[in-house]
Design an enzyme around this catalytic site. Structure first.
Site, PDB file in Angstrom:
ATOM      1  N   ASP A  94       0.977  -1.169  -0.078  1.00 56.97           N
ATOM      2  CA  ASP A  94       0.054   0.086  -0.058  1.00 56.97           C
ATOM      3  C   ASP A  94       0.859   1.182   0.120  1.00 56.97           C
ATOM      4  O   ASP A  94       1.888   1.382   0.906  1.00 56.97           O
ATOM      5  CB  ASP A  94      -0.781  -0.004   1.466  1.00 56.97           C
ATOM      6  CG  ASP A  94      -2.501  -0.189   0.923  1.00 56.97           C
ATOM      7  OD1 ASP A  94      -2.798   0.054  -0.043  1.00 56.97           O
ATOM      8  OD2 ASP A  94      -2.972  -0.553   2.103  1.00 56.97           O
ATOM      9  N   LYS A 124      -0.577  -0.495  -4.338  1.00 54.94           N
ATOM     10  CA  LYS A 124      -1.829  -0.036  -4.237  1.00 54.94           C
ATOM     11  C   LYS A 124      -2.241   1.328  -3.680  1.00 54.94           C
ATOM     12  O   LYS A 124      -1.370   1.439  -2.795  1.00 54.94           O
ATOM     13  CB  LYS A 124      -2.860  -1.062  -3.122  1.00 54.94           C
ATOM     14  CG  LYS A 124      -4.285  -0.928  -2.987  1.00 54.94           C
ATOM     15  CD  LYS A 124      -5.110  -1.829  -2.295  1.00 54.94           C
ATOM     16  CE  LYS A 124      -5.159  -1.926  -1.059  1.00 54.94           C
ATOM     17  NZ  LYS A 124      -5.512  -0.414  -0.282  1.00 54.94           N
ATOM     18  N   GLU A 126      -5.313   4.471  -2.893  1.00 56.05           N
ATOM     19  CA  GLU A 126      -6.956   4.690  -2.773  1.00 56.05           C
ATOM     20  C   GLU A 126      -7.408   5.666  -3.718  1.00 56.05           C
ATOM     21  O   GLU A 126      -6.603   6.696  -3.873  1.00 56.05           O
ATOM     22  CB  GLU A 126      -7.199   4.983  -1.341  1.00 56.05           C
ATOM     23  CG  GLU A 126      -6.942   4.020  -0.444  1.00 56.05           C
ATOM     24  CD  GLU A 126      -7.204   4.105   0.996  1.00 56.05           C
ATOM     25  OE1 GLU A 126      -7.697   5.225   1.259  1.00 56.05           O
ATOM     26  OE2 GLU A 126      -6.932   3.321   1.721  1.00 56.05           O
ATOM     27  N   GLU A 193     -13.976  -1.910  -1.104  1.00 50.07           N
ATOM     28  CA  GLU A 193     -14.211  -1.873   0.278  1.00 50.07           C
ATOM     29  C   GLU A 193     -15.493  -1.293   1.010  1.00 50.07           C
ATOM     30  O   GLU A 193     -15.807  -0.080   0.472  1.00 50.07           O
ATOM     31  CB  GLU A 193     -12.971  -1.286   0.931  1.00 50.07           C
ATOM     32  CG  GLU A 193     -13.272  -1.360   2.425  1.00 50.07           C
ATOM     33  CD  GLU A 193     -11.805  -0.712   3.231  1.00 50.07           C
ATOM     34  OE1 GLU A 193     -11.044  -0.871   2.710  1.00 50.07           O
ATOM     35  OE2 GLU A 193     -12.083  -0.968   4.478  1.00 50.07           O
TER      36      GLU A 193
HETATM   37  O1  KIV Z   1      -4.912  -1.616   4.524  1.00 50.64           O
HETATM   38  C1  KIV Z   1      -5.382  -2.573   4.250  1.00 50.64           C
HETATM   39  O2  KIV Z   1      -5.419  -3.483   4.801  1.00 50.64           O
HETATM   40  C2  KIV Z   1      -6.479  -2.628   3.008  1.00 50.64           C
HETATM   41  C3  KIV Z   1      -7.388  -3.589   2.932  1.00 50.64           C
HETATM   42  C4  KIV Z   1      -8.290  -3.538   3.957  1.00 50.64           C
HETATM   43  C5  KIV Z   1      -7.940  -3.814   1.739  1.00 50.64           C
HETATM   44  O3  KIV Z   1      -6.426  -1.746   2.312  1.00 50.64           O
END
Ligand code: KIV
Length: 275
Positions: A94, A124, A126, A193
């Site tokens: 992330d 990833k 957002e 989500e």
């Molecule tokens: O940070 C995380 O764990 C997430 C998941 C909930 C998809 O983004």
């Protein structure tokens, strides 16, 4: 085996690739969990298609109230641990709040750092329509992007908390447009989500990339949960979590037995000392 036939170190590790995940649209469900830690990642690795080093680690591992305060260096540190602990799953890391929203160039610099320093296979981020330009910029420059729409925890202050999305049908077109925008921009998959089930199912039908649900729909192309939630380590269980193991009580029991043994001088025994 001749020197020519000897497998290279790179060939010895065969991970699931981004195109393999993308090709699972409408196929066998994609299995995914979060992990932040080498030993748990090694277990998850035997069962998952991809492992997410989620910025939820700020809350789960570091006791933060939201994910907003998570620094990039922390993501890199946990990302490295998970890559070291795994061999076959795709590892996705992330991008934390504040490291990609300002401009595509800033996003590229930070995402490239994450990929180089952790060895992960994708990042990833957002956001839907508002992040489409950045997703295109990154994917055109060799950074595979998993998008994340619906309830986006990094925007919890704007949303007024962790609120289920799509409760009013009037909001559906915007959510559908977000998912279409990230797919058109080149994201290889999108996490949906915290959105009402029929909306997640509708988006899954509409877009050409896999949807990964969390608090979304069984119709999604894959599912993800936070590992600690499904293991019963979170003192609070959100509605969308199915608890598959009660590790919290097991840890409590083990720690209490250890404390009792130490106080009674019954640990260590002969078996645990060097003569
Ligand atoms: O940070 C995380 O764990 C997430 C998941 C909930 C998809 O983004």
């Amino acid at each position: 085996m001749s020197a020519q036939e000897k497998p290279s170190p790179a060939a010895a590790v065969r991970r699931i690739t981004v195109p393999q995940i993308a090709s699972r649209k409408g196929g066998a469900p994609i299995v995914s969990l979060t992990s932040y830690h080498a030993h748990t990642a090694a277990i998850v690795d035997r069962h998952a298609d991809f492992i997410l080093v989620g910025d939820s680690l700020g809350m789960v591992m570091h006791g933060m109230e939201t994910t907003v305060g998570v620094p990039l260096d922390l993501m890199i540190m946990h990302g490295k641990a998970v890559v070291r602990g795994t061999q076959r799953s795709l590892v996705v890391v992330d991008m934390p709040f504040g490291t990609y929203e300002e401009s595509p160039g800033a996003a590229f610099r930070n995402a490239a750092r994450v990929m180089k320093e952790t060895g992960c296979g994708a990042i990833k981020l957002e956001g839907g329509t508002r992040m489409a330009e950045t997703i295109r910029f990154l994917t055109e420059r060799g950074i595979p992007v998993m998008a994340h729409t619906g309830l986006t925890p990094q925007s919890s202050h704007v949303m007024g908390g962790f609120k289920t999305q799509g409760r009013s049908e009037d909001t559906w077109p915007a959510h559908e447009a977000d998912a279409r925008a990230v797919a058109e921009a080149g994201a290889f998959a999108v996490v949906l989500e915290g959105m009402v089930e029929p909306l997640a199912a509708k988006i899954t039908e509409q877009i050409p990339i896999p949807t990964i649900g969390i608090g979304a729909s069984a119709q999604c192309d894959g599912q993800i949960l936070v590992l600690e939630d499904m293991l019963g380590l979170n003192p609070w269980t959100p509605k969308f979590v199915k608890v598959y193991g009660q590790l919290g009580p097991m840890i409590e029991e083990a720690v209490s037995a250890y404390a009792e043994d130490v106080r009674a001088r019954s640990f260590p025994t002969e078996d645990q000392v060097y003569r």
